[in-house]
Scaffold this active site. Structure first.
Site, PDB file in Angstrom:
ATOM      1  N   TYR A  79     -24.301  50.590  -9.995  1.00  0.00           N
ATOM      2  CA  TYR A  79     -23.871  51.898  -9.914  1.00  0.00           C
ATOM      3  C   TYR A  79     -22.984  51.969  -8.665  1.00  0.00           C
ATOM      4  O   TYR A  79     -22.780  51.115  -7.644  1.00  0.00           O
ATOM      5  CB  TYR A  79     -25.067  52.802  -9.650  1.00  0.00           C
ATOM      6  N   LYS A  86     -24.586  46.405  -5.691  1.00  0.00           N
ATOM      7  CA  LYS A  86     -25.085  47.912  -5.556  1.00  0.00           C
ATOM      8  C   LYS A  86     -25.855  47.880  -6.923  1.00  0.00           C
ATOM      9  O   LYS A  86     -25.318  48.436  -8.006  1.00  0.00           O
ATOM     10  CB  LYS A  86     -24.120  48.746  -5.547  1.00  0.00           C
ATOM     11  N   GLU A 112     -30.475  47.730   7.612  1.00  0.00           N
ATOM     12  CA  GLU A 112     -29.527  48.942   7.339  1.00  0.00           C
ATOM     13  C   GLU A 112     -30.649  49.983   6.948  1.00  0.00           C
ATOM     14  O   GLU A 112     -32.282  49.651   7.325  1.00  0.00           O
ATOM     15  CB  GLU A 112     -28.931  48.547   6.090  1.00  0.00           C
ATOM     16  N   LEU A 120     -25.918  46.094   1.826  1.00  0.00           N
ATOM     17  CA  LEU A 120     -24.967  46.702   1.017  1.00  0.00           C
ATOM     18  C   LEU A 120     -23.565  46.686   1.882  1.00  0.00           C
ATOM     19  O   LEU A 120     -23.560  47.188   2.993  1.00  0.00           O
ATOM     20  CB  LEU A 120     -25.040  47.992   0.380  1.00  0.00           C
TER      21      LEU A 120
HETATM   22  C1  LIG Z   1     -28.648  50.141   0.790  1.00  0.00           C
HETATM   23  C2  LIG Z   1     -27.574  50.867   1.074  1.00  0.00           C
HETATM   24  N1  LIG Z   1     -26.686  50.633   2.055  1.00  0.00           N
HETATM   25  C3  LIG Z   1     -25.722  51.138   2.391  1.00  0.00           C
HETATM   26  C4  LIG Z   1     -25.011  52.273   1.586  1.00  0.00           C
HETATM   27  C5  LIG Z   1     -23.737  52.918   2.271  1.00  0.00           C
HETATM   28  O1  LIG Z   1     -22.727  52.794   1.311  1.00  0.00           O
HETATM   29  P1  LIG Z   1     -21.348  53.473   1.205  1.00  0.00           P
HETATM   30  O2  LIG Z   1     -20.972  53.752   2.450  1.00  0.00           O
HETATM   31  O3  LIG Z   1     -20.429  52.770   0.311  1.00  0.00           O
HETATM   32  O4  LIG Z   1     -22.049  54.755   0.598  1.00  0.00           O
HETATM   33  C6  LIG Z   1     -25.773  52.504   0.492  1.00  0.00           C
HETATM   34  C7  LIG Z   1     -25.123  53.705  -0.320  1.00  0.00           C
HETATM   35  N2  LIG Z   1     -25.822  54.315  -1.143  1.00  0.00           N
HETATM   36  C8  LIG Z   1     -25.702  55.343  -1.858  1.00  0.00           C
HETATM   37  C9  LIG Z   1     -24.724  56.547  -1.178  1.00  0.00           C
HETATM   38  O5  LIG Z   1     -25.358  57.686  -1.615  1.00  0.00           O
HETATM   39  N3  LIG Z   1     -26.475  57.316  -2.554  1.00  0.00           N
HETATM   40  C10 LIG Z   1     -26.532  56.072  -2.711  1.00  0.00           C
HETATM   41  O6  LIG Z   1     -27.307  55.507  -3.440  1.00  0.00           O
HETATM   42  C11 LIG Z   1     -26.972  52.033   0.125  1.00  0.00           C
HETATM   43  O7  LIG Z   1     -27.484  52.436  -1.003  1.00  0.00           O
END
Ligand SMILES: Cc1ncc(COP(=O)(O)O)c(CN[C@@H]2CONC2=O)c1O
Length: 284
Positions: A31, A147, A179, A203
């Site tokens: 996703y 992701k 993270e 991620l």
């Molecule tokens: C585990 C994880 N780490 C880091 C990030 C940050 O990635 P981006 O900077 O590319 O957004 C996300 C984004 N999660 C998305 C962002 O909003 N909702 C989500 O599930 C994430 O799910």
């Protein structure tokens, strides 16, 4: 509400997801979440590029081009009439009967695309005061770079933090901070910015790409080096980043103040620069 279902924009009541969809049964899918600011899909290319990388890593061939997907997402936003929103889209490996762990033949079982769009506003109130987090052991699998819609590890970590009265989980693996539950995690110490390096344990965030650019432009030294939970508690500042949270200050972890327990000055500089970058993209 209008949604994208494969190559059709339909009303959400028309969507039929099969019980045997592998996304539904196994979490077998990927996703992305893109933020739309004043009608502009922010860092769309980077998000689409990452979707294709995720697809390759789970050995799934996407049955459309980046251009076709982009066109469909823009059409969805147009038909939804939303200028400030977040668009969530996912691709599962499709509906295979009977339920088997084996990957189905993609010639017989096409992937299933779904996208939905919801209004979104900037989290300015929370950014002004910051949030409180708790350390949680990172028990996720070793493909955190994908992701995946298999987010149970992230959800359990967040729930553990919430059960302890915190708003976010700061994940720790073998004493090193990886993270947050749905964001990348940063600290500032003596004006130097630190974050966990990309790899299989986190991620590779799209917002992280922009923070790298901002740090360079502002002359802030950035070290993509892992740091421990103890080093984080001794930091001057802490924040998390994601497409939806933008830059979100973390002022306390496990009830211990980070720095003076307020959003830090480097954090605020980076946030300001991020919003400037967003506005420049929107106006371009
Ligand atoms: C585990 C994880 N780490 C880091 C990030 C940050 O990635 P981006 O900077 O590319 O957004 C996300 C984004 N999660 C998305 C962002 O909003 N909702 C989500 O599930 C994430 O799910």
């Amino acid at each position: 509400m209008k949604v994208l279902w494969n190559d059709q924009i339909v009303d959400e009541s028309e969507v039929k997801i099969d019980l045997e969809d592998r996304g539904y049964q196994f979490g077998d899918g990927i996703y992305e979440v893109i933020r739309i600011y004043d009608g502009y899909m922010y860092m769309e290319k980077e998000h689409l590029d990452r979707l294709w990388v995720s697809a390759e890593k789970i050995r799934m061939t996407l049955p459309f081009t980046k251009e076709a997907l982009s066109e469909r997402l823009h059409q969805l936003a147009k038909e939804a009439g939303l200028e400030n929103a977040r668009v969530y889209f996912q691709v599962t490996r499709g509906t295979a009967k009977p339920r088997l762990h084996d990957f189905p033949d993609p010639k017989e079982v096409p992937p299933v695309l779904m996208a939905d769009i919801q209004p979104a506003s900037r989290p300015t109130a929370k950014q002004t005061i910051g949030i409180r987090a708790g350390f949680v052991e990172d028990k996720r699998w070793l493909h955190c770079d994908i992701k995946s819609i298999s987010l149970l590890g992230n959800l359990l970590a967040l729930d553990e933090a919430k059960q302890n009265g915190y708003e976010e989980a700061v994940l720790v693996r073998d004493n090193y901070v990886t993270e947050a539950s749905a964001s990348n995690l940063w600290m500032v110490k003596n004006e130097v910015l630190y974050t966990h390096p990309d790899g299989n344990l986190i991620l590779p965030g799209i917002t992280k790409i922009k923070i790298r650019e901002i740090a360079k432009a502002l002359g802030i030294e950035l070290k993509e080096e892992a740091f421990t939970d103890k080093e984080l508690l001794a930091a001057d500042e802490c924040f998390k980043t994601s497409s939806v949270a933008e830059i979100m200050p973390i002022i306390e972890i496990d009830n211990q103040k980070i720095g003076d327990g307020m959003p830090g000055k480097v954090t605020k500089k980076i946030l300001h620069a991020y919003i400037e970058a967003v506005n420049l993209s929107v106006q371009a």
